[in-house]
Design an enzyme around this catalytic site. Structure first.
Site, PDB file in Angstrom:
ATOM      1  N   GLY A  93       0.826  -1.213   0.000  1.00  0.00           N
ATOM      2  CA  GLY A  93       0.000   0.000   0.000  1.00  0.00           C
ATOM      3  C   GLY A  93       0.854   1.254   0.000  1.00  0.00           C
ATOM      4  O   GLY A  93       1.938   1.292   0.578  1.00  0.00           O
ATOM      5  N   ARG A  95       1.357  -5.718  -5.003  1.00  0.00           N
ATOM      6  CA  ARG A  95       1.377  -6.631  -3.860  1.00  0.00           C
ATOM      7  C   ARG A  95       1.848  -8.045  -4.213  1.00  0.00           C
ATOM      8  O   ARG A  95       1.593  -8.979  -3.469  1.00  0.00           O
ATOM      9  CB  ARG A  95      -0.020  -6.706  -3.229  1.00  0.00           C
ATOM     10  CG  ARG A  95      -0.456  -5.431  -2.515  1.00  0.00           C
ATOM     11  CD  ARG A  95      -1.601  -5.686  -1.561  1.00  0.00           C
ATOM     12  NE  ARG A  95      -2.083  -4.475  -0.929  1.00  0.00           N
ATOM     13  CZ  ARG A  95      -1.540  -3.931   0.176  1.00  0.00           C
ATOM     14  NH1 ARG A  95      -0.523  -4.503   0.758  1.00  0.00           N
ATOM     15  NH2 ARG A  95      -2.052  -2.833   0.688  1.00  0.00           N
ATOM     16  N   ASP A 131       5.327  -7.772   5.663  1.00  0.00           N
ATOM     17  CA  ASP A 131       5.368  -8.919   4.747  1.00  0.00           C
ATOM     18  C   ASP A 131       6.434  -8.730   3.665  1.00  0.00           C
ATOM     19  O   ASP A 131       7.187  -9.651   3.362  1.00  0.00           O
ATOM     20  CB  ASP A 131       4.003  -9.120   4.077  1.00  0.00           C
ATOM     21  CG  ASP A 131       2.959  -9.678   5.056  1.00  0.00           C
ATOM     22  OD1 ASP A 131       3.361 -10.401   5.990  1.00  0.00           O
ATOM     23  OD2 ASP A 131       1.767  -9.377   4.893  1.00  0.00           O
ATOM     24  N   LYS A 133       8.083   0.762   5.524  1.00  0.00           N
ATOM     25  CA  LYS A 133       6.963   1.562   5.029  1.00  0.00           C
ATOM     26  C   LYS A 133       5.648   0.984   5.507  1.00  0.00           C
ATOM     27  O   LYS A 133       5.483  -0.232   5.505  1.00  0.00           O
ATOM     28  CB  LYS A 133       6.996   1.522   3.491  1.00  0.00           C
ATOM     29  CG  LYS A 133       5.777   2.071   2.824  1.00  0.00           C
ATOM     30  CD  LYS A 133       5.093   1.077   1.873  1.00  0.00           C
ATOM     31  CE  LYS A 133       4.409  -0.068   2.556  1.00  0.00           C
ATOM     32  NZ  LYS A 133       3.478  -0.815   1.741  1.00  0.00           N
ATOM     33  N   THR A 134       4.749   1.746   5.951  1.00  0.00           N
ATOM     34  CA  THR A 134       3.326   1.431   6.056  1.00  0.00           C
ATOM     35  C   THR A 134       2.635   2.490   6.902  1.00  0.00           C
ATOM     36  O   THR A 134       3.119   2.845   7.985  1.00  0.00           O
ATOM     37  CB  THR A 134       2.995   0.034   6.633  1.00  0.00           C
ATOM     38  OG1 THR A 134       1.570  -0.069   6.727  1.00  0.00           O
ATOM     39  CG2 THR A 134       3.579  -0.281   7.989  1.00  0.00           C
ATOM     40  N   ASP A 194       0.141   1.985   8.437  1.00  0.00           N
ATOM     41  CA  ASP A 194      -0.460   1.285   9.578  1.00  0.00           C
ATOM     42  C   ASP A 194       0.352   1.441  10.870  1.00  0.00           C
ATOM     43  O   ASP A 194      -0.163   1.223  11.960  1.00  0.00           O
ATOM     44  CB  ASP A 194      -0.604  -0.214   9.278  1.00  0.00           C
ATOM     45  CG  ASP A 194      -1.614  -0.483   8.180  1.00  0.00           C
ATOM     46  OD1 ASP A 194      -2.137   0.497   7.625  1.00  0.00           O
ATOM     47  OD2 ASP A 194      -1.880  -1.657   7.874  1.00  0.00           O
TER      48      ASP A 194
END
Ligand code: FBP
Length: 548
Positions: A78, A142, A173, A199-200, A202
């Site tokens: 993402g 992805r 992941d 990175k994320t 979240d």
């Protein structure tokens, strides 16, 4: 290409670097040898070439001669604000070491490496994307890099382009896969290094050495601006309860950070729901109680923040999803052949009695969403589940019952929002612009130091950027064994909200007051220019976590 006034002004922004990196030349100082966070023997056995390596810190040092080295870069998963700055930091880093070095970007994520889709990222291209949001410079994807065939196909193009190192910018992941790839290339002695970058949006890729994942800062500030606007609207109209779902596939860091920034009436934290073994009805009752209490004071309005991943943290639903994951992984073809109208009954007939009962009790739409295709990493696509509507509907029903019993006298009308995509490509805040540029520059230094299987790390991030510490962490250090798609696999441990951590404790100390009073905070839009206390503040999560 037409540009906004902000885009033009922002292009000239020079991201800040840690002192050691800004000095121009560094040396890698090795610290202690590392161990994985758990399952040491199993991880050591799976990563014989990349296990146990030391932590690395960069310090200022005299220039040493460097050879030109081509580097490849992949954006994975993402979008998160700041990705372009990781790439520009990497570009400037490798060019500083040797002007003849080249940077190649693989197109649309890890799939670009396997399918040999790439472009050279030249200075002109990089300059167009400095300090901008999005991943559009090369796109993201992805595709999961996991098979020997993919690794070999990747190696073909790396060899052809004379690429010495590959930088994978991704979440837990993708960095797990980066580590598997690093191990494979090291075992084969292919001479290709693999470096990861955290990175994320979240915020769940963090640990002792990785203080935060990039993008979390900007995304939370963007959502908080919008939540603040909604709070002001709801405090003006005084007639709606706003149910706001916030992205964050698993952990509730985004919801919690936004709650700390905006002081809503309710913020559900999935990790607490799980720890307290709450049922869906318990969650609904706790929200309905706040609605009823505010109604007592004549306040038929409010805001509720809901983390995207909630459904998977309700213990009974979690057990159901675990069985569904294993069942669907083993019977994908059979399931695909079943007519849509019969899928629900088919699933019910295959599940254990306990899970079948829970599955049948869920509203049909939500039950169906639980059997939709997993993402390539085997995760339920929780962003497709409309938890905000599910909860407001159930709260409405509960309040109607209470009304009949004379326990509630208010009016309940709801509005629904889902904030996710609105923040993933926002122009990076100063924090993310600086942090990402430093992560990219650090990755270049790790490559120059000959490292592989490392994640770029920038620490001490609540201090001014000059005092940040740049270095590398062996990815195996973050790993443990987890069950994925029916099998035990080595993966980077996801960082969930810690219930004994400062951000959650700060929230719980105030949430009862926020529930009843209207104590909203309106953060306003991200500021890129102006006084440092307005422009350069890190997230409250980071500030509270680092306060120790
Ligand atoms: P990453 O872990 O790849 O950074 O995912 C971030 C995220 O925005 C999650 O919050 C969300 O659940 C997911 O991506 C949605 O992904 P997609 O847009 O591919 O459906």
């Amino acid at each position: 290409m037409t540009k906004s006034a902000l885009q033009i002004a922002r292009a000239a922004y020079q991201p800040k670097l840690p002192k050691a990196l800004a000095s121009g030349t560094v040396k890698a100082v090795a610290g202690e040898a590392t161990q994985s966070v758990a399952d040491q023997e199993a991880i050591k056995g799976l990563f014989p070439n990349t296990y146990g390596m030391p932590l690395i810190t960069f310090e200022t040092a005299p220039q040493t001669e460097q050879l030109a080295a081509n580097v490849g870069v992949i954006l994975s998963g993402g979008q998160a604000p700041g990705g372009h700055n990781v790439i520009s930091g990497l570009f400037d880093g490798i060019k500083k070491l040797h002007p003849q070095s080249k940077l190649y970007g693989f197109i649309l994520g890890p799939g670009g490496l396997v399918d040999h889709k790439y472009m050279e990222l030249t200075a002109d291209i990089i300059d167009e994307y400095r300090n901008t949001g999005g991943f559009d410079i090369i796109g993201s994807g992805r595709t999961k890099l996991e098979t020997v065939e993919q690794f070999e196909k990747g190696y073909q193009i790396l060899k052809q382009l004379d690429i010495k190192a590959l930088v994978i910018i991704g979440g837990d992941d993708s960095n797990t896969n980066a580590c598997v790839l690093a191990e494979y290339y090291a075992a084969k002695k292919y001479g290709v290094q693999v470096i990861g970058c955290p990175k994320t949006i979240d915020g769940d890729l963090k640990n002792e050495m990785i203080e935060t994942s990039f993008g979390f800062d900007t995304a939370c500030k963007t959502y908080s601006e919008m939540i603040g606007n909604i709070e002001r609207d709801c405090n003006s109209a005084r007639k709606y309860w706003h149910f706001i779902k916030l992205m964050g596939r698993s952990a509730s860091h985004i919801a919690l950070e936004c709650a700390l920034q905006t002081q809503p009436n309710v913020c559900v934290v999935s990790e607490e729901v799980e720890a307290k073994e709450m049922s869906l009805d318990d969650v609904v009752t706790s929200i309905a109680k706040v609605v009823a209490a505010r109604a007592e004071q004549g306040n038929d309005f409010g805001t509720v923040l809901i983390p995207e991943g909630l459904i998977e943290f309700i213990p009974a639903v979690k057990r159901l999803i675990a069985e569904l994951n294993d069942f669907l992984a083993a019977n994908a073809d059979d399931f695909a052949r079943i007519k849509k109208s019969q899928q629900r009954d088919y699933i019910i007939s295959k599940l254990s009695p306990e899970n079948a009962a829970i599955y049948s009790s869920l509203p049909e739409g939500v039950a169906r969403q639980l059997t939709l295709d997993r993402d390539p990493h085997g995760n339920v696509q929780v962003s497709l589940i409309e938890t905000e509507k599910l909860l407001s509907e159930m709260v409405g029903r509960k309040l109607a019952e209470w009304k009949k019993e004379g326990k509630y006298k208010g009016k309940f009308a709801s509005q629904h929002h889902f904030f996710g995509y609105e923040g993933r490509c926002a122009a990076p805040s100063n924090f993310d612009a600086d942090y990402c540029y430093s992560l990219g520059f650090t990755a270049a230094m790790l490559i120059a130091a000959g490292k592989t299987g490392y994640m770029s790390s920038v620490r001490n991030t609540t201090a001014p950027a000059a005092e940040w510490i740049s270095g590398g962490v062996p990815i195996t250090m973050m790993m443990n064994m987890e069950r994925r798609q029916g099998e035990m696999k080595p993966v980077i441990q996801k960082a969930l909200v810690k219930l004994d951590g400062a951000p959650f404790k700060t929230f719980t100390a105030q949430r009862d007051e926020w529930a009843i009073q209207t104590d909203y905070v309106y953060p306003g839009p991200i500021q890129y220019f102006g006084p440092t206390e307005v422009c350069d503040q890190p997230t409250k999560t980071l500030q509270l976590e680092q306060e120790k």
